[in-house]
Design a protein around this motif. Structure first.
Motif, PDB file in Angstrom:
ATOM      1  N   LYS A   1       0.851  -1.201   0.000  1.00 23.24           N
ATOM      2  CA  LYS A   1       0.000   0.000   0.000  1.00 23.24           C
ATOM      3  C   LYS A   1       0.874   1.234   0.000  1.00 23.24           C
ATOM      4  CE  LYS A   1      -4.111  -1.181   2.642  1.00 23.24           C
ATOM      5  NZ  LYS A   1      -4.697  -0.985   3.943  1.00 23.24           N
ATOM      6  N   ILE A   2       1.859   1.247   0.895  1.00 25.75           N
ATOM      7  CA  ILE A   2       2.759   2.399   1.004  1.00 25.75           C
ATOM      8  C   ILE A   2       3.450   2.638  -0.337  1.00 25.75           C
ATOM      9  CG2 ILE A   2       4.862   3.280   2.151  1.00 25.75           C
ATOM     10  CD1 ILE A   2       3.298   2.806   4.522  1.00 25.75           C
TER      11      ILE A   2
ATOM     12  N   GLU B   1       1.394   4.311  -2.893  1.00 33.40           N
ATOM     13  CA  GLU B   1       0.849   5.629  -2.498  1.00 33.40           C
ATOM     14  C   GLU B   1      -0.602   5.540  -2.031  1.00 33.40           C
ATOM     15  OE1 GLU B   1       2.648   8.329  -2.197  1.00 33.40           O
ATOM     16  OE2 GLU B   1       4.460   7.574  -3.157  1.00 33.40           O
TER      17      GLU B   1
ATOM     18  N   ARG C   1      -2.946   5.652   1.090  1.00 31.18           N
ATOM     19  CA  ARG C   1      -2.831   6.113   2.482  1.00 31.18           C
ATOM     20  C   ARG C   1      -3.219   5.023   3.480  1.00 31.18           C
ATOM     21  NH1 ARG C   1      -0.438   9.599   0.980  1.00 31.18           N
ATOM     22  NH2 ARG C   1      -0.944  11.695   0.308  1.00 31.18           N
TER      23      ARG C   1
ATOM     24  N   GLU D   1      -5.043   4.247   6.877  1.00 27.32           N
ATOM     25  CA  GLU D   1      -6.085   4.902   7.678  1.00 27.32           C
ATOM     26  C   GLU D   1      -6.164   4.254   9.062  1.00 27.32           C
ATOM     27  OE1 GLU D   1      -7.486   7.645   6.824  1.00 27.32           O
ATOM     28  OE2 GLU D   1      -6.793   7.720   4.743  1.00 27.32           O
TER      29      GLU D   1
ATOM     30  N   ARG E   1       2.070  14.673   1.958  1.00 27.00           N
ATOM     31  CA  ARG E   1       2.028  13.392   1.237  1.00 27.00           C
ATOM     32  C   ARG E   1       2.526  12.247   2.119  1.00 27.00           C
ATOM     33  NH1 ARG E   1       5.473  12.778  -2.752  1.00 27.00           N
ATOM     34  NH2 ARG E   1       6.838  14.464  -2.094  1.00 27.00           N
ATOM     35  N   THR E   2       2.525  12.470   3.429  1.00 27.33           N
ATOM     36  CA  THR E   2       2.985  11.407   4.321  1.00 27.33           C
ATOM     37  C   THR E   2       2.005  10.233   4.249  1.00 27.33           C
ATOM     38  OG1 THR E   2       3.894  11.047   6.536  1.00 27.33           O
ATOM     39  CG2 THR E   2       1.781  12.188   6.429  1.00 27.33           C
ATOM     40  N   SER E   3       2.469   9.038   4.613  1.00 26.58           N
ATOM     41  CA  SER E   3       1.646   7.850   4.336  1.00 26.58           C
ATOM     42  C   SER E   3       0.422   7.703   5.241  1.00 26.58           C
ATOM     43  CB  SER E   3       2.503   6.584   4.428  1.00 26.58           C
ATOM     44  OG  SER E   3       3.141   6.506   5.685  1.00 26.58           O
ATOM     45  N   TYR E   4       0.403   8.357   6.401  1.00 25.76           N
ATOM     46  CA  TYR E   4      -0.746   8.197   7.302  1.00 25.76           C
ATOM     47  C   TYR E   4      -1.812   9.259   7.007  1.00 25.76           C
ATOM     48  CZ  TYR E   4      -3.469   7.286  11.486  1.00 25.76           C
ATOM     49  OH  TYR E   4      -4.504   6.968  12.335  1.00 25.76           O
ATOM     50  N   GLY E   5      -2.991   8.826   6.592  1.00 25.94           N
ATOM     51  CA  GLY E   5      -4.056   9.715   6.125  1.00 25.94           C
ATOM     52  C   GLY E   5      -4.356  10.916   7.011  1.00 25.94           C
TER      53      GLY E   5
ATOM     54  N   ALA F   1      -1.524  13.487   7.027  1.00 22.14           N
ATOM     55  CA  ALA F   1      -1.374  14.141   5.721  1.00 22.14           C
ATOM     56  C   ALA F   1      -2.467  15.202   5.527  1.00 22.14           C
ATOM     57  CB  ALA F   1      -1.440  13.099   4.610  1.00 22.14           C
ATOM     58  N   ARG F   2      -3.692  14.853   5.889  1.00 24.48           N
ATOM     59  CA  ARG F   2      -4.802  15.799   5.675  1.00 24.48           C
ATOM     60  C   ARG F   2      -4.686  17.022   6.597  1.00 24.48           C
ATOM     61  NH1 ARG F   2      -7.352  10.754   4.633  1.00 24.48           N
ATOM     62  NH2 ARG F   2      -7.974  10.482   6.807  1.00 24.48           N
TER      63      ARG F   2
END
Ligand code: FAQ
Length: 315
Positions: A13-14, A17, A19, A21, A141-145, A148-149
């Protein structure tokens, strides 16, 4: 599913790209690394209100005061988004506050330096917020949703902070001799601590390798530091000021600025609690927490009363 398969799916997944969750499976170390980084980041925003807060009552004009008030309030908001993002990983806000107040959790080294003159407010905006943006834009754009948001909104506000700081310094740089001196002095004092904000150099950074593999970090500490130096070395010319580094020089071959040696002893000293204002900052935070106890108690009592009333109405 077998743990090995879970880990493979996670890394896939990482790599693609997608995220991660809150309810997705994640390695325990990934969760812990994020709690550490996001909570330290949140603490930095909250403690970061203090050096500038010092100047709200002494801002030189109503306009500057309104801008500074808005900026400091933004930092409080950033802290709140970040604490909320960390809570999705299974840690409570009380635990995080406790870690800050007992000195267990770190916050950024930069906020342990004093703000001696009005020009420091400009220098913090230009250099400290400038360094913060350099580090935080890639975190969108970090992998943890949830992290990142949260960063998307934080970065929009940080970019206003950086500009207001630069504009305040530009104003001073075009002012009287004393104002020019004050501007240069603030740059001299904030430059090296800002360069240190990016953390230890890559070969001394224990967390970077794994955080890069998991795309929590998108660039290493040294890569971001170099980008920051390159940008500031040009911007300082517009101010007609200088950066306090005799070794700062454009390197044609590398396409980057070379810069002098960082005083890592000073950095680790500040990180380990012995900077010029560490004690003062923590004491202020703890006092604010204690003085706010009645607000928390009143809010809880009010919520309970409302719940009881609703229960009666529903019956
Ligand atoms: N201060 O292995 P690494 C803001 C610690 S911006 C204190 O490289 P990592 C906006 C590090 O935690 C400032 N400690 O670690 C604002 C680790 O210790 P640990 C906040 C530092 O995590 C502007 C150890 O050294 N921004 O607040 C510092 O991979 C104006 C080894 O380091 C963020 O937090 C430091 N400067 O990379 C507000 C951004 N540097 O935990 C008000 C998010 C390193 O193992 C006014 N964080 N350490 O015991 C990050 O990007 C990363 O966490 C780094 C460190 C890059 C800071």
């Amino acid at each position: 599913m077998h743990v090995h398969d879970l880990e493979t799916t996670f890394q896939d997944k990482i790599d693609n790209e997608i995220r991660i969750e809150p309810k997705d499976w994640m390695p325990e170390k990934y969760r812990q690394t994020l709690i550490r980084q996001i909570s330290q980041h949140a603490h930095s925003e909250i403690v970061g209100m203090l050096p500038e807060g010092n100047w709200i009552s002494r801002a030189p004009s109503l306009r500057r005061k309104a801008i500074l008030l808005a900026k400091v309030q933004d930092e409080a908001g950033h802290g709140l988004y970040l604490y909320s993002a960390a809570e999705t990983l299974g840690i409570s806000r009380e635990e995080m506050y406790d870690q800050l107040h007992t000195g267990k959790a770190k916050y950024s080294s930069i906020f342990n330096y004093p703000t001696l003159t009005w020009a420091d407010v400009g220098a913090i905006g230009w250099l400290v917020d400038g360094a913060a943006i350099m580090n935080q834009v890639p975190l969108c754009r970090t992998s943890y949703g949830p992290y990142a948001r949260a960063m998307v909104r934080v970065c929009k506000e940080e970019s206003f902070h950086q500009r207001q700081g630069f504009e305040a310094l530009l104003h001073l740089s075009r002012g009287t001799e004393d104002q020019k001196k004050m501007c240069q002095d603030a740059i001299d004092r904030w430059w090296w601590p800002s360069v240190m904000m990016f953390g230890p150099s890559d070969d001394e950074s224990p967390n970077t390798a794994l955080s890069m593999k998991w795309r929590i970090k998108r660039f290493t500490n040294d890569e971001l530091r170099q980008k920051f130096v390159d940008v500031c070395a040009e911007q300082v010319k517009i101010l007609g000021m200088t950066l306090p580094d005799p070794d700062l020089k454009w390197n044609e071959e590398k396409g980057h600025y070379d810069f002098g040696k960082i005083n890592w002893e000073e950095f680790w000293n500040v990180v380990s609690g012995n900077g010029p204002c560490n004690k003062q900052r923590l004491d202020t935070r703890k006092k604010a927490w204690e003085n706010g106890a009645w607000v928390r108690e009143a809010a809880t009592a009010h919520a309970e009363k409302r719940k009881a009333k609703e229960a009666v109405q529903a019956a």
